[in-house]
Each structure stands twice: as C-alpha cells, then as structure tokens.
Design a protein around this motif. Structure first.
Motif, PDB file in Angstrom:
ATOM      1  N   VAL A  74      -4.220  10.007  -1.336  1.00  0.00           N
ATOM      2  CA  VAL A  74      -3.337  10.147  -2.497  1.00  0.00           C
ATOM      3  C   VAL A  74      -3.361   8.863  -3.330  1.00  0.00           C
ATOM      4  O   VAL A  74      -3.398   8.907  -4.569  1.00  0.00           O
ATOM      5  CB  VAL A  74      -1.907  10.508  -2.053  1.00  0.00           C
ATOM      6  N   GLY A  75      -3.369   7.709  -2.666  1.00  0.00           N
ATOM      7  CA  GLY A  75      -3.467   6.439  -3.383  1.00  0.00           C
ATOM      8  C   GLY A  75      -4.760   6.312  -4.164  1.00  0.00           C
ATOM      9  O   GLY A  75      -4.775   5.775  -5.278  1.00  0.00           O
ATOM     10  N   THR A  76      -5.849   6.818  -3.612  1.00  0.00           N
ATOM     11  CA  THR A  76      -7.138   6.778  -4.317  1.00  0.00           C
ATOM     12  C   THR A  76      -7.090   7.651  -5.564  1.00  0.00           C
ATOM     13  O   THR A  76      -7.619   7.270  -6.619  1.00  0.00           O
ATOM     14  CB  THR A  76      -8.277   7.234  -3.384  1.00  0.00           C
ATOM     15  N   ILE A  77      -6.461   8.803  -5.469  1.00  0.00           N
ATOM     16  CA  ILE A  77      -6.327   9.666  -6.644  1.00  0.00           C
ATOM     17  C   ILE A  77      -5.442   8.989  -7.696  1.00  0.00           C
ATOM     18  O   ILE A  77      -5.736   9.056  -8.896  1.00  0.00           O
ATOM     19  CB  ILE A  77      -5.763  11.041  -6.235  1.00  0.00           C
ATOM     20  N   VAL A  78      -4.400   8.310  -7.263  1.00  0.00           N
ATOM     21  CA  VAL A  78      -3.503   7.623  -8.202  1.00  0.00           C
ATOM     22  C   VAL A  78      -4.245   6.519  -8.942  1.00  0.00           C
ATOM     23  O   VAL A  78      -4.124   6.398 -10.170  1.00  0.00           O
ATOM     24  CB  VAL A  78      -2.260   7.068  -7.461  1.00  0.00           C
ATOM     25  N   ILE A  79      -5.033   5.708  -8.229  1.00  0.00           N
ATOM     26  CA  ILE A  79      -5.728   4.619  -8.935  1.00  0.00           C
ATOM     27  C   ILE A  79      -6.840   5.149  -9.833  1.00  0.00           C
ATOM     28  O   ILE A  79      -7.211   4.500 -10.801  1.00  0.00           O
ATOM     29  CB  ILE A  79      -6.278   3.547  -7.973  1.00  0.00           C
ATOM     30  N   CYS A  80      -7.344   6.334  -9.524  1.00  0.00           N
ATOM     31  CA  CYS A  80      -8.339   6.947 -10.399  1.00  0.00           C
ATOM     32  C   CYS A  80      -7.696   7.438 -11.690  1.00  0.00           C
ATOM     33  O   CYS A  80      -8.253   7.284 -12.770  1.00  0.00           O
ATOM     34  CB  CYS A  80      -9.031   8.100  -9.671  1.00  0.00           C
ATOM     35  N   ALA A  81      -6.509   8.015 -11.580  1.00  0.00           N
ATOM     36  CA  ALA A  81      -5.860   8.611 -12.748  1.00  0.00           C
ATOM     37  C   ALA A  81      -5.044   7.617 -13.566  1.00  0.00           C
ATOM     38  O   ALA A  81      -4.925   7.765 -14.781  1.00  0.00           O
ATOM     39  CB  ALA A  81      -4.960   9.758 -12.293  1.00  0.00           C
ATOM     40  N   LEU A  82      -4.482   6.602 -12.925  1.00  0.00           N
ATOM     41  CA  LEU A  82      -3.586   5.674 -13.607  1.00  0.00           C
ATOM     42  C   LEU A  82      -4.377   4.758 -14.549  1.00  0.00           C
ATOM     43  O   LEU A  82      -5.321   4.094 -14.128  1.00  0.00           O
ATOM     44  CB  LEU A  82      -2.843   4.829 -12.567  1.00  0.00           C
ATOM     45  N   ALA A  89      -1.618  -2.356 -12.409  1.00  0.00           N
ATOM     46  CA  ALA A  89      -0.983  -1.791 -11.214  1.00  0.00           C
ATOM     47  C   ALA A  89      -1.995  -1.062 -10.332  1.00  0.00           C
ATOM     48  O   ALA A  89      -1.844  -1.028  -9.110  1.00  0.00           O
ATOM     49  CB  ALA A  89       0.132  -0.839 -11.621  1.00  0.00           C
ATOM     50  N   SER A  90      -3.035  -0.501 -10.932  1.00  0.00           N
ATOM     51  CA  SER A  90      -4.041   0.222 -10.145  1.00  0.00           C
ATOM     52  C   SER A  90      -4.745  -0.684  -9.145  1.00  0.00           C
ATOM     53  O   SER A  90      -5.103  -0.237  -8.052  1.00  0.00           O
ATOM     54  CB  SER A  90      -5.082   0.862 -11.068  1.00  0.00           C
ATOM     55  N   LEU A  91      -4.948  -1.927  -9.504  1.00  0.00           N
ATOM     56  CA  LEU A  91      -5.623  -2.841  -8.579  1.00  0.00           C
ATOM     57  C   LEU A  91      -4.741  -3.161  -7.380  1.00  0.00           C
ATOM     58  O   LEU A  91      -5.223  -3.235  -6.249  1.00  0.00           O
ATOM     59  CB  LEU A  91      -6.033  -4.118  -9.309  1.00  0.00           C
ATOM     60  N   TYR A  92      -3.453  -3.338  -7.614  1.00  0.00           N
ATOM     61  CA  TYR A  92      -2.548  -3.607  -6.491  1.00  0.00           C
ATOM     62  C   TYR A  92      -2.425  -2.386  -5.577  1.00  0.00           C
ATOM     63  O   TYR A  92      -2.432  -2.515  -4.353  1.00  0.00           O
ATOM     64  CB  TYR A  92      -1.175  -4.048  -7.009  1.00  0.00           C
ATOM     65  N   ILE A  93      -2.324  -1.210  -6.186  1.00  0.00           N
ATOM     66  CA  ILE A  93      -2.296   0.024  -5.388  1.00  0.00           C
ATOM     67  C   ILE A  93      -3.619   0.190  -4.649  1.00  0.00           C
ATOM     68  O   ILE A  93      -3.662   0.655  -3.515  1.00  0.00           O
ATOM     69  CB  ILE A  93      -1.995   1.242  -6.287  1.00  0.00           C
ATOM     70  N   GLY A  94      -4.710  -0.225  -5.290  1.00  0.00           N
ATOM     71  CA  GLY A  94      -6.034  -0.128  -4.666  1.00  0.00           C
ATOM     72  C   GLY A  94      -6.167  -1.012  -3.432  1.00  0.00           C
ATOM     73  O   GLY A  94      -6.803  -0.621  -2.452  1.00  0.00           O
ATOM     74  N   ALA A 105      -6.462  -1.039   2.500  1.00  0.00           N
ATOM     75  CA  ALA A 105      -5.934  -1.427   3.818  1.00  0.00           C
ATOM     76  C   ALA A 105      -5.551  -0.200   4.637  1.00  0.00           C
ATOM     77  O   ALA A 105      -5.842  -0.127   5.841  1.00  0.00           O
ATOM     78  CB  ALA A 105      -4.735  -2.352   3.650  1.00  0.00           C
ATOM     79  N   LEU A 106      -4.926   0.780   3.992  1.00  0.00           N
ATOM     80  CA  LEU A 106      -4.542   1.999   4.711  1.00  0.00           C
ATOM     81  C   LEU A 106      -5.760   2.815   5.152  1.00  0.00           C
ATOM     82  O   LEU A 106      -5.749   3.414   6.232  1.00  0.00           O
ATOM     83  CB  LEU A 106      -3.614   2.855   3.845  1.00  0.00           C
ATOM     84  N   LEU A 107      -6.805   2.836   4.325  1.00  0.00           N
ATOM     85  CA  LEU A 107      -8.032   3.544   4.722  1.00  0.00           C
ATOM     86  C   LEU A 107      -8.678   2.882   5.932  1.00  0.00           C
ATOM     87  O   LEU A 107      -9.115   3.565   6.859  1.00  0.00           O
ATOM     88  CB  LEU A 107      -9.021   3.609   3.554  1.00  0.00           C
ATOM     89  N   PHE A 108      -8.739   1.561   5.923  1.00  0.00           N
ATOM     90  CA  PHE A 108      -9.317   0.853   7.072  1.00  0.00           C
ATOM     91  C   PHE A 108      -8.457   1.035   8.323  1.00  0.00           C
ATOM     92  O   PHE A 108      -8.981   1.274   9.412  1.00  0.00           O
ATOM     93  CB  PHE A 108      -9.481  -0.635   6.771  1.00  0.00           C
TER      94      PHE A 108
END
Length: 194
Positions: A19-27, A164-169, A174-177
């Motif tokens: 979900v975070g990856t989708i957010v940084i893609c769209a934001l 903000a996308s970079l911070y969410i990224g 970290a969560l993916l790892f």
C-alpha cells in the motif's frame, strides 16, 4: 515466535508496504521547489514534482499538469523512478500472492515442504521489491540534495526540498525488507518453533 505467526506478520508487513508503494507512486510530492521573492509580502511560488505530474502556480491558482503536456518535462531521476516503482508494485503483488499461497492457514498447497519453499520465495520476492523501491528513493534523494547545493548558487532566494513520497518510500522500503526477512525466516523454522 512460531513460524506461522512470523509468516503472518511478514505477510501483513508486505501488504502494508505494498500500500505504501502505491501511495508513493500516486502522490505527487517527490520534490518541492520554493522560490521566494525579494519582498516579504509576496507568497513564495511552490512547484511540486511527482512521478506522473507537476503542480505549481500555472494560472491564478495551483494546478497540476501531466509531464506529457508541452513545456512540462520530467527529470531523468523521476522518469527512472516511475519505471522502478511500477516494477516494485508488480513484484510486490507476486510476493503477496506467494505469501498467501505459502501460508499454513490457507490450504492452497497440501505439502508442508512445498508450502515452506513458497514462503521462502515470497520473502525473497518481497526483498527484491524493496530493492526496486530503494533504488529510486535513494537516487532521487541524492539528486535532490546535489541539486539543492548547486541551486543555492544560481537562485539564492529558493529552496529545493524532499517531498513526502520520499519519506514514505524510506518507511516502505524498511517494511518490505522486514516483511521479506520474516517470510524467509518462517521457512527456516520448519518445525514451527524457534
């Protein structure tokens, strides 16, 4: 922590990071450029760059335009980031599907040994998705800080900031790892305990 709990926790972290990856893609907030004027009465002009559009004061109000329109070009780091983030989303879907198939709570694969191998594959795929997110986030961060250092020489009344996308990224990476590591470690504990 048992292998089943570790697997579920890893799968939950993989879903949250997806979900975070989708957010940084769209934001549309990867890079923020603020230009201040000499007089302090005038509000600064703010341009916000994202993967798909750039927002700024193009008319009387703030408007977002896609990069494909004339006179609006995307920088090379954001163009590569666009491709890598889309690949990370696709790889993340595959990792989540493998994680669900390798779960002990869903009887998709009856053989315990094959199920644990699928869980291991799910963890590896999530870690690969994390790498696909880490590369554009790191590259854009380094590029933005480098441009900021040169930006001050040419335009002393402006700033260039991380969006903000970079911070969410960074959090998503970290969560993916972490999720991938938990999924891989659930394969190592085949007897169900530590």
């Amino acid at each position: 922590m048992t292998a089943g709990v570790r697997h579920l926790l890893g799968l939950a972290l993989a879903i949250v990071s997806f979900v975070g990856t989708i957010v940084i893609c769209a934001l549309p907030q990867w890079r923020i450029e603020k230009i201040f004027w000499e007089s302090s009465n005038v509000a600064p002009q703010v341009f916000i760059e994202g993967l798909w559009k750039v927002c700024g004061p193009y008319s009387a109000h703030t408007e977002c335009k896609e990069y494909e329109e004339p006179f609006v070009s995307i920088s090379q780091d954001l163009e590569v980031a666009r491709a890598l983030i889309v690949i990370a989303i696709i790889v993340g879907v595959i990792g989540i599907l493998l994680g669900a198939a390798g779960s002990k709570f869903i009887n998709f694969v009856p053989d315990e040994r094959k199920r644990s191998k699928i869980a291991m594959a799910s963890g590896v795929v999530c870690i690969i998705a994390g790498i696909f997110v880490l590369i554009p986030i790191s590259w854009t961060t380094i590029t933005t800080t480098t441009i900021q250092n040169n930006f001050n020489n040419f335009l002393p009344h402006g700033t260039l900031e991380l969006g903000a996308s970079l911070y969410i990224g960074w959090i998503t990476t970290a969560l993916l790892f972490l999720g991938g590591g938990l999924l891989c470690s659930s394969f190592i504990c085949q007897d169900g305990t530590d």
